[in-house]
Scaffold this active site. Sequence first.
Site, mmCIF file in Angstrom:
data_model
loop_
_atom_site.group_PDB
_atom_site.id
_atom_site.type_symbol
_atom_site.label_atom_id
_atom_site.label_comp_id
_atom_site.label_asym_id
_atom_site.label_seq_id
_atom_site.Cartn_x
_atom_site.Cartn_y
_atom_site.Cartn_z
ATOM 1 N N HIS A 142 84.155 63.833 8.082
ATOM 2 C CA HIS A 142 82.554 63.084 7.374
ATOM 3 C C HIS A 142 82.440 63.306 9.163
ATOM 4 O O HIS A 142 83.571 62.439 10.316
ATOM 5 C CB HIS A 142 82.670 61.970 7.243
ATOM 6 N N ARG A 174 67.505 48.873 5.757
ATOM 7 C CA ARG A 174 68.209 48.872 6.337
ATOM 8 C C ARG A 174 67.172 50.107 7.531
ATOM 9 O O ARG A 174 66.852 49.808 9.067
ATOM 10 C CB ARG A 174 70.060 49.227 6.984
ATOM 11 N N ASP A 218 74.615 51.148 -2.079
ATOM 12 C CA ASP A 218 74.565 51.728 -0.824
ATOM 13 C C ASP A 218 73.599 52.295 -0.065
ATOM 14 O O ASP A 218 72.590 52.669 0.455
ATOM 15 C CB ASP A 218 75.833 52.879 0.322
ATOM 16 N N SER A 221 79.586 51.767 5.136
ATOM 17 C CA SER A 221 78.309 52.571 4.028
ATOM 18 C C SER A 221 79.037 54.279 4.653
ATOM 19 O O SER A 221 78.801 54.556 3.170
ATOM 20 C CB SER A 221 77.364 52.524 5.315
ATOM 21 N N LYS A 249 81.443 55.633 0.492
ATOM 22 C CA LYS A 249 80.757 56.357 -0.569
ATOM 23 C C LYS A 249 82.349 57.319 0.246
ATOM 24 O O LYS A 249 82.189 58.298 -1.081
ATOM 25 C CB LYS A 249 79.538 57.118 0.677
HETATM 26 N N1 URA Z 1 75.557 57.313 7.290
HETATM 27 C C1 URA Z 1 75.622 56.673 6.252
HETATM 28 O O1 URA Z 1 76.186 56.695 5.416
HETATM 29 N N2 URA Z 1 75.286 55.427 6.717
HETATM 30 C C2 URA Z 1 75.406 54.582 8.056
HETATM 31 O O2 URA Z 1 75.069 53.583 8.086
HETATM 32 C C3 URA Z 1 75.133 55.331 8.902
HETATM 33 C C4 URA Z 1 75.469 56.338 9.007
#
Ligand code: URA
Length: 431
Positions: free
Chosen positions: A87, A173, A166, A188, A192
């Site tokens: 990621h 947010r 999320d 967050s 995932k």
């Molecule tokens: N990417 C995400 O998936 N969540 C965040 O809070 C910031 C970047």
Amino acid sequence: MAIEAFDVVDLIRTKRDRGILSTEQVNWLVDAYTRGYVADEQMSAMTMAIFLNGMERSEIRDLTLAMIASGETMKFDALSKRTTDKHSTGGVGDKITLPLAPLVASFGVAVPQLSGRGLGHTGGTLDKLESIPGWRADLSNEEFFDQLEIVGAVICAAGEGLAPADKKLYALRDITGTVEAIPLIASSIMSKKIAEGTAALVLDVKFGSGAFLKDIEQSRKLAETMVQLGKDAGVATTALLTNMNVPLGFAIGNANEVRESIEVLAGAGPADVVELTVALAREMLALAGQPDADVEAALQNGQAMDTWRAMISAQGGDPDAALPVARETHVVTAPRSGVLVRQEALPFGIAAWRLGAGRARKQDPVQHAAGIDLHAKPGDTVTAGQPLFTLSADEPERFARALEALEAAYEIGESGASVHDGGPLIVDRIS
Ligand code: URA
């Protein structure tokens, strides 16, 4: 109506006054927000309190686990291969997933890349791949697992079912100025990734002008927090801390980033893109039990390219099809001779976005051929009149706004002047 376990105002006050939420309180909060009992304005106050006062490690872990529990989780136990994923926190010209996933998969490892579309100045991996004629991002579960087993690499859209809490919280947010909070970003991303079920994960955490978090120490803290969350959840996790002060590679956009990725898979490509691809591949393969894999050879001998072609074909794409080309171009030349001493990532990302490579709203389409091709990188000697970069767009009226963003984005200094290229690309490794 069921009696609620907590009063949300008490929990907001706790975080406002720098207190610590218990596991039960965090679980209740996430569940009550997901089902709509806690209102957006209450959750906004909570996220702002977290933004300002932070969270303890136990609270971040609880928040991550609660968001995972809000939806489905995937399992790869039935696969014959080990899984390893990557990621990136996102940056300008960051196309690394494209060469990386097939490169790593070419060693017999499964790389399940559930990706997103771009919003704002950072591009989305799916947007880039959708510039390949026929390629599709949406796969059924069966197609996804079959492709992992047969090809090894899959880059596709994340289903709606992973960590729905999320999704709701991130959207909130985004409109309340509370994205850039380390506990919220870490939970967050990791909710995932952990829900996705990978056994191993390598994080590319960026800092600098084109990154989410500009400050290196903040990025380091984010990396440490995410690595810890991964380990706590039984996912072998490491992170590289990488520089995003300068765009990655020469291409910023969609189709042009695919072109550049194919160059890397053909054993060529820009030095920085190759360096980061190789470093991340080594980390991913080490976590998957292959610390001695010769990833450079796999780029040179066609092994990674074969997997790329199989991956694109399996998702309906034609790896030999011509990629789209923009209707209009505008070349910017060097106003004087000297050394290119500055090329700042963020304005180049914003300019590419204004050219049509990115979207302002989730529902907008992107223009696949729009973007920027750089012809020089910091440290290069340039002569007056030489092309510095080319803007591409389908609608020429977009050039003016893009050029506005780029006015102070680059600088040509005296020949031999010190080069402010933002320092080394890979700054640290966190494990
Ligand atoms: N990417 C995400 O998936 N969540 C965040 O809070 C910031 C970047």
